[in-house]
Design a protein around this motif. Structure first.
Motif, PDB file in Angstrom:
ATOM      1  N   ARG A 162     -37.464 -11.543  34.072  1.00  0.00           N
ATOM      2  CA  ARG A 162     -38.034 -10.827  35.215  1.00  0.00           C
ATOM      3  C   ARG A 162     -39.317 -10.085  34.815  1.00  0.00           C
ATOM      4  O   ARG A 162     -40.068  -9.651  35.686  1.00  0.00           O
ATOM      5  CB  ARG A 162     -37.019  -9.830  35.784  1.00  0.00           C
ATOM      6  CG  ARG A 162     -35.832 -10.492  36.423  1.00  0.00           C
ATOM      7  CD  ARG A 162     -35.006  -9.559  37.300  1.00  0.00           C
ATOM      8  NE  ARG A 162     -34.720  -8.254  36.781  1.00  0.00           N
ATOM      9  CZ  ARG A 162     -33.584  -7.887  36.189  1.00  0.00           C
ATOM     10  NH1 ARG A 162     -32.622  -8.779  36.017  1.00  0.00           N
ATOM     11  NH2 ARG A 162     -33.406  -6.656  35.779  1.00  0.00           N
ATOM     12  N   ALA A 187     -47.401  -5.246  45.811  1.00  0.00           N
ATOM     13  CA  ALA A 187     -46.814  -6.565  45.551  1.00  0.00           C
ATOM     14  C   ALA A 187     -46.604  -7.282  46.875  1.00  0.00           C
ATOM     15  O   ALA A 187     -45.971  -6.754  47.785  1.00  0.00           O
ATOM     16  CB  ALA A 187     -45.498  -6.429  44.804  1.00  0.00           C
ATOM     17  N   LEU A 227     -42.741 -12.226  45.782  1.00  0.00           N
ATOM     18  CA  LEU A 227     -41.743 -12.191  44.718  1.00  0.00           C
ATOM     19  C   LEU A 227     -41.845 -13.518  43.964  1.00  0.00           C
ATOM     20  O   LEU A 227     -41.484 -14.566  44.496  1.00  0.00           O
ATOM     21  CB  LEU A 227     -40.343 -12.007  45.303  1.00  0.00           C
ATOM     22  CG  LEU A 227     -39.189 -11.983  44.308  1.00  0.00           C
ATOM     23  CD1 LEU A 227     -39.344 -10.824  43.319  1.00  0.00           C
ATOM     24  CD2 LEU A 227     -37.858 -11.874  45.045  1.00  0.00           C
ATOM     25  N   ILE A 256     -47.271  -0.736  42.422  1.00  0.00           N
ATOM     26  CA  ILE A 256     -46.178  -1.658  42.718  1.00  0.00           C
ATOM     27  C   ILE A 256     -46.098  -1.957  44.207  1.00  0.00           C
ATOM     28  O   ILE A 256     -45.760  -3.066  44.611  1.00  0.00           O
ATOM     29  CB  ILE A 256     -44.839  -1.061  42.239  1.00  0.00           C
ATOM     30  CG1 ILE A 256     -44.915  -0.718  40.770  1.00  0.00           C
ATOM     31  CG2 ILE A 256     -43.690  -2.013  42.496  1.00  0.00           C
ATOM     32  CD1 ILE A 256     -43.794   0.183  40.335  1.00  0.00           C
ATOM     33  N   MET A 307     -39.223  -3.123  43.967  1.00  0.00           N
ATOM     34  CA  MET A 307     -39.014  -4.525  44.340  1.00  0.00           C
ATOM     35  C   MET A 307     -37.771  -4.671  45.211  1.00  0.00           C
ATOM     36  O   MET A 307     -37.767  -5.454  46.170  1.00  0.00           O
ATOM     37  CB  MET A 307     -38.907  -5.395  43.087  1.00  0.00           C
ATOM     38  CG  MET A 307     -40.156  -5.402  42.223  1.00  0.00           C
ATOM     39  SD  MET A 307     -41.588  -6.068  43.064  1.00  0.00           S
ATOM     40  CE  MET A 307     -41.272  -7.794  42.881  1.00  0.00           C
ATOM     41  N   GLU A 347     -40.238  -0.158  38.839  1.00  0.00           N
ATOM     42  CA  GLU A 347     -40.637  -1.416  39.472  1.00  0.00           C
ATOM     43  C   GLU A 347     -39.444  -2.074  40.151  1.00  0.00           C
ATOM     44  O   GLU A 347     -39.575  -2.610  41.257  1.00  0.00           O
ATOM     45  CB  GLU A 347     -41.225  -2.383  38.444  1.00  0.00           C
ATOM     46  CG  GLU A 347     -42.625  -2.064  38.036  1.00  0.00           C
ATOM     47  CD  GLU A 347     -43.174  -3.066  37.033  1.00  0.00           C
ATOM     48  OE1 GLU A 347     -42.572  -4.141  36.833  1.00  0.00           O
ATOM     49  OE2 GLU A 347     -44.226  -2.772  36.437  1.00  0.00           O
ATOM     50  N   GLU A 348     -38.299  -2.049  39.479  1.00  0.00           N
ATOM     51  CA  GLU A 348     -37.106  -2.669  40.057  1.00  0.00           C
ATOM     52  C   GLU A 348     -36.694  -1.971  41.351  1.00  0.00           C
ATOM     53  O   GLU A 348     -36.303  -2.629  42.319  1.00  0.00           O
ATOM     54  CB  GLU A 348     -35.957  -2.670  39.046  1.00  0.00           C
ATOM     55  CG  GLU A 348     -36.178  -3.657  37.930  1.00  0.00           C
ATOM     56  CD  GLU A 348     -35.086  -3.638  36.875  1.00  0.00           C
ATOM     57  OE1 GLU A 348     -34.340  -2.634  36.783  1.00  0.00           O
ATOM     58  OE2 GLU A 348     -34.977  -4.630  36.143  1.00  0.00           O
ATOM     59  N   TYR A 392     -34.620 -10.143  46.198  1.00  0.00           N
ATOM     60  CA  TYR A 392     -34.746  -9.554  44.863  1.00  0.00           C
ATOM     61  C   TYR A 392     -33.376  -9.338  44.227  1.00  0.00           C
ATOM     62  O   TYR A 392     -33.204  -9.569  43.024  1.00  0.00           O
ATOM     63  CB  TYR A 392     -35.529  -8.236  44.889  1.00  0.00           C
ATOM     64  CG  TYR A 392     -35.709  -7.679  43.500  1.00  0.00           C
ATOM     65  CD1 TYR A 392     -36.594  -8.279  42.615  1.00  0.00           C
ATOM     66  CD2 TYR A 392     -34.965  -6.597  43.055  1.00  0.00           C
ATOM     67  CE1 TYR A 392     -36.740  -7.807  41.319  1.00  0.00           C
ATOM     68  CE2 TYR A 392     -35.108  -6.114  41.766  1.00  0.00           C
ATOM     69  CZ  TYR A 392     -36.004  -6.722  40.905  1.00  0.00           C
ATOM     70  OH  TYR A 392     -36.132  -6.260  39.614  1.00  0.00           O
ATOM     71  N   ARG A 433     -38.703  -3.513  48.636  1.00  0.00           N
ATOM     72  CA  ARG A 433     -39.663  -4.400  49.313  1.00  0.00           C
ATOM     73  C   ARG A 433     -39.086  -5.774  49.650  1.00  0.00           C
ATOM     74  O   ARG A 433     -39.364  -6.331  50.701  1.00  0.00           O
ATOM     75  CB  ARG A 433     -40.904  -4.557  48.449  1.00  0.00           C
ATOM     76  CG  ARG A 433     -41.985  -5.379  49.099  1.00  0.00           C
ATOM     77  CD  ARG A 433     -43.324  -4.949  48.578  1.00  0.00           C
ATOM     78  NE  ARG A 433     -44.401  -5.606  49.243  1.00  0.00           N
ATOM     79  CZ  ARG A 433     -45.156  -5.030  50.177  1.00  0.00           C
ATOM     80  NH1 ARG A 433     -44.926  -3.811  50.538  1.00  0.00           N
ATOM     81  NH2 ARG A 433     -46.132  -5.689  50.731  1.00  0.00           N
ATOM     82  N   PHE A 434     -38.290  -6.344  48.730  1.00  0.00           N
ATOM     83  CA  PHE A 434     -37.840  -7.725  48.902  1.00  0.00           C
ATOM     84  C   PHE A 434     -36.346  -7.866  49.155  1.00  0.00           C
ATOM     85  O   PHE A 434     -35.848  -8.983  49.313  1.00  0.00           O
ATOM     86  CB  PHE A 434     -38.262  -8.565  47.691  1.00  0.00           C
ATOM     87  CG  PHE A 434     -39.753  -8.653  47.521  1.00  0.00           C
ATOM     88  CD1 PHE A 434     -40.526  -9.385  48.397  1.00  0.00           C
ATOM     89  CD2 PHE A 434     -40.389  -7.965  46.498  1.00  0.00           C
ATOM     90  CE1 PHE A 434     -41.914  -9.458  48.255  1.00  0.00           C
ATOM     91  CE2 PHE A 434     -41.761  -8.025  46.343  1.00  0.00           C
ATOM     92  CZ  PHE A 434     -42.527  -8.772  47.226  1.00  0.00           C
TER      93      PHE A 434
END
Length: 170
Positions: free
Chosen positions: A105, A92, A95, A89, A151, A147-148, A159, A154-155
């Motif tokens: 999603r 990534a 997004l 993950i 994410m 993953e959530e 996100y 990261r975002f």
């Protein structure tokens, strides 16, 4: 504060076991193993035949769902040049929020679960309809939740806004 209101420590043994399973098995590999187990179990389970129209309709719907979500999702990740590997993950780079990702999603997981459901309908034993439900539950807990978290880290706000706009599954 009473003892039963104190949250469990994240270092408890059951939590470590759960984290161990997080993002360990590639969802397509797990789906294929699920499919093989369903084929093996089809003859061993008690007879619970599905009516022919249910089998045909369920197969068509599930297989159509798989194609409608899974294939465009893979194409969108490829176009965005971001990793499709759900075990890595942290790789990534983008997004993706358009196309099928504006409706779900997790369209790749919708597609994979659709394939497992299509096989259950094709095999025609009602007991096998539990398999896609169990597969989706496993994905939700051990694949999607980690993953959530990744994410979100990261975002950030992008996100969080995406998560508010778009459902996890459908």
């Amino acid at each position: 504060m009473s003892a039963n209101l104190i949250p469990a420590s994240p270092d408890t043994a059951p939590d470590r076991r759960r984290r161990f399973l997080d993002n360990r098995i590639l969802p397509p590999v797990l789906g294929a193993a699920n499919g093989l187990a369903m084929v093996a179990a089809a003859g061993a389970l008690p007879a619970a035949p599905l009516p022919l129209l249910v089998r045909i309709g369920g197969f068509a719907l599930a297989f159509g769902l798989a194609g409608r979500f899974g294939i465009p999702a893979i194409a969108a990740f490829s176009a965005a040049r971001t990793t499709i590997n759900p075990v890595q993950i942290n790789r990534a780079s983008t997004l993706v929020t358009t196309g099928v990702f504006a409706r779900s999603r997790n369209p790749m997981y919708v597609g994979l679960t659709g394939l497992v459901a299509a096989l259950a309908f094709a095999l025609g034993n009602a007991w096998l309809l539990a398999a896609p439900l169990l597969y989706a539950a496993y994905l939700g807990r051990y694949q999607i939740q980690p993953e959530e978290r990744a994410m979100a880290a990261r975002f950030g706000a992008d996100y969080a806004a995406y998560r508010q706009r778009v459902r996890r599954w459908l």
